[in-house]
Design an enzyme around this catalytic site. Structure first.
Site, PDB file in Angstrom:
ATOM      1  N   ASP A   1     -35.576  45.672  21.456  1.00 46.52           N
ATOM      2  CA  ASP A   1     -34.593  44.597  21.626  1.00 46.52           C
ATOM      3  C   ASP A   1     -34.896  43.445  20.664  1.00 46.52           C
ATOM      4  O   ASP A   1     -34.013  42.656  20.344  1.00 46.52           O
ATOM      5  CB  ASP A   1     -34.467  44.114  23.089  1.00 46.52           C
ATOM      6  CG  ASP A   1     -35.764  43.618  23.679  1.00 46.52           C
ATOM      7  OD1 ASP A   1     -36.831  43.810  23.059  1.00 46.52           O
ATOM      8  OD2 ASP A   1     -35.721  43.031  24.783  1.00 46.52           O
TER       9      ASP A   1
ATOM     10  N   ASP B   1     -39.439  48.265  22.986  1.00 43.63           N
ATOM     11  CA  ASP B   1     -38.156  48.730  23.521  1.00 43.63           C
ATOM     12  C   ASP B   1     -36.993  48.338  22.610  1.00 43.63           C
ATOM     13  O   ASP B   1     -35.821  48.453  23.004  1.00 43.63           O
ATOM     14  CB  ASP B   1     -37.929  48.257  24.961  1.00 43.63           C
ATOM     15  CG  ASP B   1     -37.833  46.751  25.094  1.00 43.63           C
ATOM     16  OD1 ASP B   1     -38.388  46.044  24.244  1.00 43.63           O
ATOM     17  OD2 ASP B   1     -37.203  46.285  26.052  1.00 43.63           O
TER      18      ASP B   1
ATOM     19  N   ASP C   1     -40.075  45.768  18.527  1.00 42.01           N
ATOM     20  CA  ASP C   1     -41.065  45.818  19.598  1.00 42.01           C
ATOM     21  C   ASP C   1     -40.862  47.149  20.339  1.00 42.01           C
ATOM     22  O   ASP C   1     -40.041  47.973  19.930  1.00 42.01           O
ATOM     23  CB  ASP C   1     -40.953  44.587  20.518  1.00 42.01           C
ATOM     24  CG  ASP C   1     -39.709  44.615  21.387  1.00 42.01           C
ATOM     25  OD1 ASP C   1     -38.690  45.160  20.935  1.00 42.01           O
ATOM     26  OD2 ASP C   1     -39.752  44.090  22.515  1.00 42.01           O
TER      27      ASP C   1
ATOM     28  N   SER D   1     -41.860  46.594  27.143  1.00 38.10           N
ATOM     29  CA  SER D   1     -41.473  45.852  25.941  1.00 38.10           C
ATOM     30  C   SER D   1     -42.589  45.824  24.891  1.00 38.10           C
ATOM     31  O   SER D   1     -42.923  46.851  24.337  1.00 38.10           O
ATOM     32  CB  SER D   1     -41.031  44.453  26.365  1.00 38.10           C
ATOM     33  OG  SER D   1     -40.473  43.766  25.290  1.00 38.10           O
TER      34      SER D   1
END
Ligand code: MG
Length: 457
Positions: free
Chosen positions: A247, A245, A243, A99
């Site tokens: 999400d 990843d 960020d 992440s």
């Protein structure tokens, strides 16, 4: 397994590559996840980190050894993989991502068949298999197969988001959008989505590079200077940063002003409540009073939860809520999927700008204004629980919530949240008030009280 051994943190397994998270560990985690699912069909993907391919293949070896079929999608944002699990009727999925953590970290998140991360109880089951080494190896003729599914997954995800918004209305506005994907997987989807929504797109930090040369993958004000300058310099309507990843999404207005997640979530929330009267929305106790104000003004009901995206997703499912949000830029839009989704959030904001005819700065300016001050107080992990008890005793006379740590609300619309960090040896304080001086005063006052309590332990 001893009760102190833990594999999963608040958001999957995280660790330093080739220190904590070696290929050997990843194979065993794959074996444990495969044993838990028991010969099912699983999607597997990874973000842009240099270790993504190595760890994905190690996890793949573990999964297939237990007889699970792996549908490998290659590089994808976490929400894209989550959508695909549901869309392709898989039994679950695994994404290799850390992440927002720096490039030297990686992690493993397990997704259930509904696209939401596995629950705490399910993680405990996987941990038990891992630490007991009770892996169920398949015989040579029952090994899982590997199928390539890359190429279509991200395109299907983009198409699904387009179904949730008024494409024609957005297209007419010809918005100019700057996308900062942090050299990671957000760049594989959002610029394409924006183009399909009729926007002009300027990308920065767009090339995939797992060393993250452009900026840290945490989208905080300190790392978004380039986005802010670019939006202003080229006269764009809005900027978005993801960020690692993709999400979570943080937005910049046409003047280059960077907004934390509460402010943009409040915009989405208001529009949602105008269209969905008396809806229940889910948000953690760390959210701004602004969210409460908007919910009160537009007949929404708030379901407060502990801090953590998995908790928000699970609560949304339990109470049949269609919207959730976090102060860190996570928006959960249930009609699409009840998980954080940066590209979906961007499309929703553009739709609101198109529907209202207002600029992002105007949409923020019409909200109640709050100032937030944060502090960290060092506290060894072993003292966290006793400190928590002392805090309860000390402040039980105030108007408090103990959903997560202690949150106190005061008459002048100010509040403070004091909670132990789940990932660092610190206590976090979030003070909020209508005036900056009041927020500062609150955070200083309670930092001092906390240090005094800690000294006596
Ligand atoms: Mg993330």
């Amino acid at each position: 397994m001893s009760t102190t051994e833990k594999l999963f943190g608040t958001n999957g397994v995280r660790g330093l590559v080739n220190v904590d998270l070696t290929p050997d560990v990843a194979v065993k985690i794959g074996l444990a996840i495969g044993t838990f699912f028991d010969r099912k069909n699983l999607l597997l993907g990874h973000d842009a980190r240099t270790s993504g391919s190595m760890l994905a293949k190690a996890v793949m070896a573990g999964l297939t050894a237990t007889g699970c079929n792996v549908h490998f999608i290659g590089m994808a944002p976490t929400p894209s993989l989550q959508f695909a699990v549901k869309n392709h009727k898989m039994d679950g999925g695994v994404i290799i991502t850390a992440s927002h953590n720096p490039a030297e970290y990686n992690g493993i998140k397990v997704i259930w068949k509904d696209g939401i991360e596995t629950s705490h109880d399910q993680e405990v089951e996987i941990e038990r298999v891992y630490f007991d080494k009770s892996f169920s190896f398949a015989s040579w003729d029952k090994l899982g197969e590997v199928r390539e599914l890359s190429g279509i997954i991200n395109a299907e995800y983009i198409a699904a988001i387009k179904k949730q918004v008024d494409v024609e209305k957005i297209s007419k506005k010809r918005f100019h959008v700057v996308v900062d994907a942090a050299n990671s997987v957000g760049g594989l989807t959002t610029p394409h989505l924006m183009r399909e929504l009729g926007c002009k797109v300027t990308s920065i930090n767009a090339n995939i590079d797992g060393t993250f040369p452009g900026r840290q993958p945490e989208p905080c004000p300190e790392s978004l200077g380039e986005l802010s300058t670019t939006v202003k310099a080229i006269g764009a309507d809005i900027g978005v940063a993801f960020d690692g990843d993709a999400d979570r999404s943080i937005f910049v207005d046409e003047n280059g002003e960077i907004y934390m997640g509460d402010k943009t979530f409040a915009i989405v929330l208001k529009q949602f409540l105008l269209k969905n009267k008396c809806a229940t929305i889910v948000t953690p106790v760390s959210s701004s009073t602004l969210i409460k104000n908007i919910a009160d003004s537009y007949d929404g009901k708030i379901e407060w939860t502990k801090v953590g995206s998995v908790t928000v997703s699970h609560r949304m499912r339990e109470v049949n809520s269609k919207l959730g949000g976090e102060e860190n830029g996570g928006v959960f839009y249930g009609p699409h999927q009840a998980v954080r989704d940066g590209a979906m959030t961007t499309a929703l904001l553009l739709e609101i700008m198109a529907e209202t005819g207002k600029k992002l700065s105007e949409l923020v300016a019409e909200q109640p204004q709050y100032f937030i001050e944060k502090r960290k107080i060092k506290c060894p992990d072993e003292k966290k629980a006793i400190l928590q008890t002392r805090i309860y005793e000390q402040f039980k006379e105030e108007t408090i919530s103990t959903i997560d740590g202690v949150k106190m609300w005061f008459n002048d619309n100010s509040s403070i949240l004091i909670r132990a960090s789940g990932t660092e040896p610190v206590y976090r304080l979030y003070a909020e008030a209508k005036k900056k001086e009041k927020a500062l005063e609150l955070v200083e006052e309670y930092s001092l009280k906390l240090k005094e309590l800690l000294q006596k332990i």
